[in-house]
Every structure is written in structure tokens, then in C-alpha cells.
Design a protein around this motif. Sequence first.
Motif, PDB file in Angstrom:
ATOM      1  N   LYS A  79       0.916  -1.162  -0.038  1.00 28.72           N
ATOM      2  CA  LYS A  79      -0.105  -0.018   0.014  1.00 28.72           C
ATOM      3  C   LYS A  79       0.750   1.392  -0.053  1.00 28.72           C
ATOM      4  CE  LYS A  79      -3.600   2.889   0.526  1.00 28.72           C
ATOM      5  NZ  LYS A  79      -4.420   3.142  -0.737  1.00 28.72           N
ATOM      6  N   THR A  80       0.834   2.233  -1.110  1.00 28.56           N
ATOM      7  CA  THR A  80       1.405   3.309  -1.159  1.00 28.56           C
ATOM      8  C   THR A  80       0.641   4.464  -0.862  1.00 28.56           C
ATOM      9  OG1 THR A  80       3.121   2.207  -2.576  1.00 28.56           O
ATOM     10  CG2 THR A  80       2.963   4.804  -2.460  1.00 28.56           C
ATOM     11  N   PHE A  81       0.947   5.424  -0.107  1.00 30.32           N
ATOM     12  CA  PHE A  81       0.053   6.796   0.057  1.00 30.32           C
ATOM     13  C   PHE A  81       1.169   7.772  -0.637  1.00 30.32           C
ATOM     14  CE2 PHE A  81      -1.164   4.326   3.763  1.00 30.32           C
ATOM     15  CZ  PHE A  81      -2.179   4.319   3.606  1.00 30.32           C
ATOM     16  N   ALA A  82       0.597   8.699  -1.418  1.00 27.61           N
ATOM     17  CA  ALA A  82       1.110   9.774  -2.134  1.00 27.61           C
ATOM     18  C   ALA A  82       0.373  10.842  -2.384  1.00 27.61           C
ATOM     19  CB  ALA A  82       1.564   9.295  -3.540  1.00 27.61           C
ATOM     20  N   GLY A  83       1.120  12.072  -2.661  1.00 27.90           N
ATOM     21  CA  GLY A  83       0.291  13.160  -2.930  1.00 27.90           C
ATOM     22  C   GLY A  83       0.322  14.246  -1.735  1.00 27.90           C
ATOM     23  N   ASN A  84      -0.975  14.915  -1.147  1.00 25.74           N
ATOM     24  CA  ASN A  84      -0.708  15.891  -0.389  1.00 25.74           C
ATOM     25  C   ASN A  84      -0.500  15.431   1.027  1.00 25.74           C
ATOM     26  OD1 ASN A  84      -2.469  17.708   1.855  1.00 25.74           O
ATOM     27  ND2 ASN A  84      -1.773  19.046   0.308  1.00 25.74           N
ATOM     28  N   GLN A  85       0.543  15.962   1.946  1.00 26.83           N
ATOM     29  CA  GLN A  85       0.844  15.284   3.165  1.00 26.83           C
ATOM     30  C   GLN A  85      -0.173  15.313   4.288  1.00 26.83           C
ATOM     31  OE1 GLN A  85       3.753  13.620   3.440  1.00 26.83           O
ATOM     32  NE2 GLN A  85       3.662  13.582   1.454  1.00 26.83           N
ATOM     33  N   SER A 113      -4.273  22.160  -6.816  1.00 21.81           N
ATOM     34  CA  SER A 113      -2.958  21.831  -7.278  1.00 21.81           C
ATOM     35  C   SER A 113      -3.134  21.022  -8.679  1.00 21.81           C
ATOM     36  CB  SER A 113      -2.476  20.933  -6.292  1.00 21.81           C
ATOM     37  OG  SER A 113      -2.266  21.602  -4.909  1.00 21.81           O
ATOM     38  N   ILE A 114      -2.007  20.797  -9.087  1.00 26.06           N
ATOM     39  CA  ILE A 114      -1.759  19.899 -10.167  1.00 26.06           C
ATOM     40  C   ILE A 114      -0.671  19.034  -9.648  1.00 26.06           C
ATOM     41  CG2 ILE A 114      -0.735  19.672 -12.694  1.00 26.06           C
ATOM     42  CD1 ILE A 114      -1.558  22.256 -13.327  1.00 26.06           C
ATOM     43  N   ILE A 115      -0.913  17.657  -9.944  1.00 27.95           N
ATOM     44  CA  ILE A 115       0.037  16.644  -9.701  1.00 27.95           C
ATOM     45  C   ILE A 115       0.498  16.081 -10.874  1.00 27.95           C
ATOM     46  CG2 ILE A 115       0.336  14.352  -8.696  1.00 27.95           C
ATOM     47  CD1 ILE A 115      -1.088  15.067  -6.321  1.00 27.95           C
ATOM     48  N   ILE A 116       1.833  16.183 -11.038  1.00 28.82           N
ATOM     49  CA  ILE A 116       2.379  15.360 -12.192  1.00 28.82           C
ATOM     50  C   ILE A 116       3.122  14.088 -11.785  1.00 28.82           C
ATOM     51  CG2 ILE A 116       4.398  15.548 -14.031  1.00 28.82           C
ATOM     52  CD1 ILE A 116       4.006  18.373 -14.030  1.00 28.82           C
ATOM     53  N   LYS A 117       2.755  13.016 -12.326  1.00 30.79           N
ATOM     54  CA  LYS A 117       3.354  11.569 -12.163  1.00 30.79           C
ATOM     55  C   LYS A 117       4.090  11.353 -13.320  1.00 30.79           C
ATOM     56  CE  LYS A 117       2.674   6.450 -12.159  1.00 30.79           C
ATOM     57  NZ  LYS A 117       1.791   5.474 -12.261  1.00 30.79           N
ATOM     58  N   LYS A 118       5.574  11.078 -13.231  1.00 29.14           N
ATOM     59  CA  LYS A 118       6.555  10.485 -14.120  1.00 29.14           C
ATOM     60  C   LYS A 118       6.706   8.905 -13.982  1.00 29.14           C
ATOM     61  CE  LYS A 118       9.339  11.201 -17.212  1.00 29.14           C
ATOM     62  NZ  LYS A 118       8.935  11.893 -18.485  1.00 29.14           N
ATOM     63  N   GLN A 119       6.305   8.534 -15.139  1.00 27.00           N
ATOM     64  CA  GLN A 119       6.389   7.034 -15.159  1.00 27.00           C
ATOM     65  C   GLN A 119       6.967   6.436 -16.508  1.00 27.00           C
ATOM     66  OE1 GLN A 119       2.310   5.833 -14.970  1.00 27.00           O
ATOM     67  NE2 GLN A 119       1.983   5.768 -17.331  1.00 27.00           N
ATOM     68  N   ASP A 120       7.317   5.002 -16.122  1.00 25.04           N
ATOM     69  CA  ASP A 120       7.880   4.278 -17.474  1.00 25.04           C
ATOM     70  C   ASP A 120       6.638   3.887 -18.183  1.00 25.04           C
ATOM     71  OD1 ASP A 120       8.387   1.808 -18.810  1.00 25.04           O
ATOM     72  OD2 ASP A 120      10.313   2.143 -18.046  1.00 25.04           O
ATOM     73  N   SER A 121       6.679   4.128 -19.443  1.00 26.79           N
ATOM     74  CA  SER A 121       5.494   4.137 -20.145  1.00 26.79           C
ATOM     75  C   SER A 121       5.036   2.583 -20.500  1.00 26.79           C
ATOM     76  CB  SER A 121       5.693   4.907 -21.676  1.00 26.79           C
ATOM     77  OG  SER A 121       6.851   4.148 -22.331  1.00 26.79           O
ATOM     78  N   LEU A 122       5.934   1.770 -20.262  1.00 27.90           N
ATOM     79  CA  LEU A 122       5.609   0.270 -20.459  1.00 27.90           C
ATOM     80  C   LEU A 122       5.183  -0.334 -19.075  1.00 27.90           C
ATOM     81  CD1 LEU A 122       8.247  -0.884 -22.854  1.00 27.90           C
ATOM     82  CD2 LEU A 122       5.873  -0.608 -23.566  1.00 27.90           C
TER      83      LEU A 122
END
Length: 920
Positions: A638-644, A767-776
Motif C-alpha cells: 500500500k502506497t500513500f502519495a500526494g498531499n501530506q 493543485s496539479i500533480i505530475i506523475k513521471k512513469q515508465d510508459s511500459l
Amino acid sequence: MNAFENRKLNIKSILFVATTAVLTAAVCVLLFCLNITPAVALEQEIRCGIEEHTHTDNCYNGDFLVCEKPAHTHDGNCYIVLLKDNNINGILTLLGNSETRSLEYVITDTMSSALTFNSNINSAESSGGVSTMALNQDTVAELNNTISDEEELPDIVLNENINNVQTLAVEDEEQQQQQPSSNVSTLNIEEEADTSNYTANFYIYLDGEWTCIGSLPFTSARNGSRYNGTIATSDILDLVNNKLGTEYAYNSFDIAVSTSQNSGYSKSNIGMASVTTTIAYRQSSTNIRYARHIRLIPEGGSASSTAFAFYTVKYVYPDGNTVTTYVRSGTTVTLPTGNYEWSDGDNTYSADEAVTITGTTTFEATMLGPPTYININYDVNFPTVSGVTVTTAPTIAGHATTTLKDEYTENSVATVRNVSMQSVQGTVNNNSTGLTRVIQFKGWRVGNTDVILQPNTKLIWEELLQYSNNTTSLKLTAVWDYSPLQTATFFIRFDSVAVDTDGNITGQDSNKYTKQIFAAYVGGVDTSLSTSQLQTKYGIADTTSDNSYGADQEIRALYGERTDGAWLSAFPTDEFVFEELVEYAQTGYLSVDGIAVKAEDRNSKEYAIRWYVFKSQDDAWHIDGKLVKKVGLIHVYKTFAGNQELIAEAKTDFYIDATDVSTGVNTVLNLDNYTSYDSATDTYMWEITDVDYGEYWEITEHPHQFNDGSVDFSIYSEYTVMDAHGDQSITGTGTSLTVSGMTYALDEGSDEVLRAEFTNIYNRSDSIIIKKQDSLTGVSIGGAVFQLSQNGQALKFTYNAETDRYQYDPENGTVVNLEGNANGYYEICIDNFSYDLGPITIKEKTAPTGYTPIGNIEIGYTDDGKTVGILSGNSELIKYMSGVLIVGNSTDSSSVTVKKRMGVRRIRVAGCYCSAFSKW
């Protein structure tokens, strides 16, 4: 010349990488450089040295893989340099300034130079003043560090994921660089000389002019106050004799040497000796290394003598086939035998007639009444092996006979037949363990020659005439290969203990092993060696008995014919081995860690087969194996991400239910009983044990329910399932998923069998959140740098390290390059920003290491209703929804990416924006 094929890089791929990696102005510079740079060769070796091959149905005979080629696909890690990792302009400049204008030359010179600077790796192994280094990930990383640290070395980035298939060598400083090779070069007669340092080019006086016949490396060694350049005399003789078809000894001719190809030759104090030939001596260690040009002159003759002369003699057959030889002036040759009449243009000769050569000569053959039919006579010629009983001998394929005659009329095409069995197993007499020996078919010998033809070879009429010497009969005799040490026998140890480890390879008690389960032919071994010598040269075993995975992989890799060591003609499938173990499981002989193996559990779901030793014994090669118990585990993430602030509240009552559907047993996973926690990614992991193969588990997360209506936010959710076998890797949306239990042998180096990941991203509506990911794979990746601009002006931000958040601040902001966190997330507060002034352009200034940068992305109003969305960009790699921008990157086409697909789930709550990313 390289022993491997060179691969020419596609210029369109280079331009694609360049144009997506730099700004438009840099592209113009690159194109300009390409136009003004002298011709260069963007080529480099494929360092795996393996032919590309994919197994098809034709590669199998029932359950057995019989294909003689190993499966292999070339990828980026077969190369030492990936251009996408390098500065293209810098590479072109290096090539243009190099001696050969060749990428391979620059690469080799750079690596060799770096090896001399790095004492950590060039002193690991040495022999005769030569240090060697295996090209693997660790040593290439060391070379990269050295190249970066030493200002004298060119700025080249090596591929640290290189396959470990080649060795780099460099001599001590006193000996300079380059060692003579026992192999002559592959330069053909009349090709250009090689002007690389430490290279000697050899010339003969051929057809009235000096002609290069090949090259050899030479060694520089200090002798007192000067440096001598030397070559092994045997290497020179090998080159000359191989190219000219002669049998010269060391005192058959003298040599004259010059640093210029056309003038300045000298014989003084330079000559051939029985062991080593000195070709040069210099007071300077720098001057000695320059390329030399060596002419063959008559023994005792002057440096300018052309009396050691040769002429080209060609034999042109009626089918146009031409054989070229090089003959010493005054030599008498015998014209080829056959039903021919030969003519040199002035005179006519009979076959087998002797002719003295006094100049360049071409003999053309005319047929004298050629045959109108040819019989191919096959003879299986199967050998009798002492002490071995073969119950079924091979025949001509499709026939019951061992001899056969095929008749072909003029201009027919013949297909060479096969034998009924290419690998024939015979039982060893008076042996209780079921040992067999393998007798291997090698091909068909043409008459009494050394020519071997393989089955299914197509022979056109001209070839039939040639092989039959223009007679009506062509004899093909089967050639069989047999030696006790060309058989490998497979056994399984009853207690599954690897008793043979590196340094302790011995014979074992046969009562602790099954009878022979399988046998295969062993090729590529020198059967003249003793048993211990064979073991030293070809044997395989792990260093410890507790893990045999490494040895197993090496032994399985022996399957398929090769030229660089031992290989196996066939290999048993695991399913075949499990079937052969039925009687031992039924009688209780088999066990793992002291626990008996049940007959019904003999399958790849419960156990893995590990071949732990390939050893030479007096009777044959032995391949011994054991069973390894597989285990079932499920790892829940389980991963929590974003606004603290939102994350802190979401954690207060979060939990996951994991239910075994078959038993109804439920396990609650919460933030008090997790197995491990990664604070860098805010990821929790729970481990569920005692999972059986095929049983279903339902896993459901229970996210926190936010009740504060004053906070405008959104939640973006996704889940991903990945199993070690790749059978049920899935992605999806929602809070519940079902997986089927998998089992896995933990000796492979991973303790993870099956993983289920839940990810929630919490985001405020401003806010805007950008996620950078591997496309595959969908895995988030850090390292990218973004810049946002509006109407051509970069937007300014302030950064809050405590909340890991960028705040839009046009008046006081100083940050224009957004680096994000290590996981690839960027939270950008756009309070007080307006799309009414124009769309935002998002540019990726720097891509993560190993990835290709994506082009510009433009976000703004898509309609009059002022809906925000993507206006332009790579639609295959980007996605935007309610304030969440997902930006994918792809690796270069020559790289290898593990294809793990990641699912995306979106939830819009109270008009808020969010994104979800998975990371491990």
C-alpha cells in the motif's frame, strides 16, 4: 578485424534520439556537424557473439528440444556504448579526430586506456604483464568512473548493463599495449593495410606490384635503452602459409621493414629467427608503436629485391566457379582433374597436365562430354562400439536400408538425405544403473575428401558435377562421432543435497541416485585431455551446496551447438524428469530437507529441478540434479502519495482484508502489523504465508472516508498484480481484487512470488500533480526536471520542503525548474493562476537516466465551457484528468524494459484532482 559482426546503427534512430533529447537549436547544431564532419563509421561490435534465434515448433521433437542453436535476441546490452547515453556532437568529434574515424576504434582505445589508469581492476588478474578484466556491470561502472575522473580520456559513457561475455586486456606500461595473437588477421589479399598502432602489415610481390596479404599485432618490449618491436615467427609463417597455401619454414625468406607503405625499406639488423622476429627498434617508446609495413624478400636478398615473386593463378570452371591461388614464379602446377580441357588463352592443356607458371595466368575449363546423369550413393556406415549395445541402428531416413542410390538427370537439383536417428543411444553392457552412450551423426563425407554435407542441403547440377569429379557417381558416407567423454548422463540425487561443489568434485555413491534419467551428446570437448583436465576446463559447479541456481542456469545453457566450449545436443524438460521420478516417489526414496516427496506432487507447481554439477568422470560426463521445494507467498503493498495533510488523515483508520476464498479465513492488514515500511516512498508491505498453488485470495482495501466538506480534494486510485511467472499480471481500478496463489523456488534470488499493490494519491483541488512513469510498466520514476511556462514566460514557484510542494508565486518565486521527489511525483499549487491568460506549456528539460525525453505538453481550455485538458503532446505517453498529469517515458529501442503493466483507477471526489502511482 573483429570476430563478431558489426551492427550499423540506423541514422533515423539517432536523429529521433537527438531531436527528442535537445532543444531545436541543438538539433540544428547536430545537423551542421553531420554535414561538416568527414565520413565516420557509427559501428561497434555486438559483444555477445551469439546468433539471433527464436525456437519454433521445428526446434522440438516431442518433449525434447533438439534445436542446435541457443535462443537469443540481440538487445542494447549486447553493445558497450548506447548512443542515447552520450553527447552525439561529442561522439562525432571524437570519430572525426580518430585515426580510423570508427566508433569501434574510439570505444576500444578508450576502454584500454581507462584500464591502465584504474589499478582496482587492471591488477585483479594478470599473466605475463597482461592485466585482464571481464566486462560486467561492476567493472564497466569502474571504467565509467575512471573515464570521468581522467581528463586525458574522451568523454564516453559506457553501458553498465553490458552482458558479461567478453574480456578486456591491457599490458604493463613497460610492455606498452597489444599482445601478438596466435590467429592471423582476416584481411584478404589486396585489401587496404591496417594503420593502427602496434600493427604490422605484410606484403608480397604479386603480379608485378607489392600487395598486402594481411596484418598481425606486434609487441613492444624495452631492451636496455631502446624498445624492440617483435612478433612470434610462427604467427608470421601461419599468416603467409594460410594466405598463399604454402609450407614455408622460418628460414625460407627474409623481410624488409618500413614505417612507410611505399618507401624507406630496410633490412639492416632486422630479420627472422626461429622463435621471435624483430621488426623494429626505437629509442622512444612512443615511436616504436607506429604501424609497420613488411615486405617478403628472398633469403639473402636486398631490401628492394622483388625476386621473391608470386603470380595469381585462376581456374575458371564451366559453371563460372573460380578458384584463385597464388604461385611462386617458376612453380609447376598440376591442372585440376576431371572431365575438362584447360586453356590459358594461348595453349590448350589436358586435366592433370603440369604447367610452369611464369606470369599471371587464368585457366578456363571446357567440359569434354559431361555426364548426363549422376548417382548419389549413400552409406550410413554406423560404427560398432565395444561394450555398447545398440538395439536399433540408424538407417536412411524413411527407409529400412543403410545404403541407397538416388539418380539425378542433367540440370536436376538434389536434396541431401538424412539418417533416421542423428543421436543414437546404446546401452552399456553389464551395467545396473541404465547407462547409455551417445553416438552422434556429424554429416555426409563427400567421397574421400574432407568436405562434409549436412542433411537437406540443396545441390544444383554444377555442384553435383564438381563433387563427383564429372563422373556418374557421387559417394556420400555418414560420419559418426563417438567417445565415452562425449556423452552426458543425467541423474537425480534422492535426498536433494548438492554434494559436489567447486573444489570438491568427486565420484559419488551410485546408490544415492536414480538410474540414468536422460543422456545427450557432448560436443566441443577435447577428448585427448585427462578426466581432471576436462573437469578443470569445462566443468560446472556452484561454490556452496546451499544454492545451486547458478550452476543450474549454466548447465541448461550448454544446450545447443557452439564453437566456444562444451555443448549438449539435447536437454530434458522438467516435465519429462518429473515423469521419470514416479517410481522413486512411490517407494519413498525422494526427499527434500528430510521430507518425503509425494508422488502426486511431482510437478513444477510444488518443486523445481536444479542441475547442480556437470562433471567429468572416467565413464562419461555426469549431470546430477536435485529437487527444490517451492513456496507460496503473497506480498500486499500500500502506497500513500500526494498531499501530506490528506495522507496523514487517510492513515488514521486504513486497513486491508485478505481472505482465503477456499477456507474463508480472513486476515486483517493494518498499519500496526505490516511486515516492512519504506519511508522514502511511504509504502507499507504485508507478507501472507502458506499460500497453496491455485487457491484464490480476495484482497480488499478500506480507504479512509473523508467527512470534512470544507476541504476540496480528490483521490486517484489504482491496483496492480504481478506474479513471478507472469501468468496473472493485471492492472485495474477499484478497491478489491482476486488472485490465484503461485509458488516459487526462493533459490532464484528473490523472496517475492506474488504481489498485489494498492496506490492512492491524495490531491487538493488547487493543485496539479505530475506523475513521471515508465510508459511500459507504469512504475513511477524519479530524476526528471520539468519547466512550466505561459505565453513564452517561465512560471515561478517557491518550494516548501516540509510539504514537498511547489507554490505558484509570480512575484517572489525563484524556482523555475521543478525536480520533484525521488519517486517521480510533483505537487504544484496553482492557486491564483488563470488559464484565461493562455495554456501552460510543460517541458521536460531532463529525462530520468536511461529514458528518452518526451516533447512539450500543452494544457489549457479545450472548449468554451472552460474544461481543462491536453491541447497538444504525445497522446500515447501522456494522460490528464482533473488536475492529474501522467507523463510516460520510453527507453531507447535498443534497451530492454521488463514489461510490467500498471493499472490506473480514478476517483473524483468533490471536484478535486488526484493521481495514483505505483513504485517499488
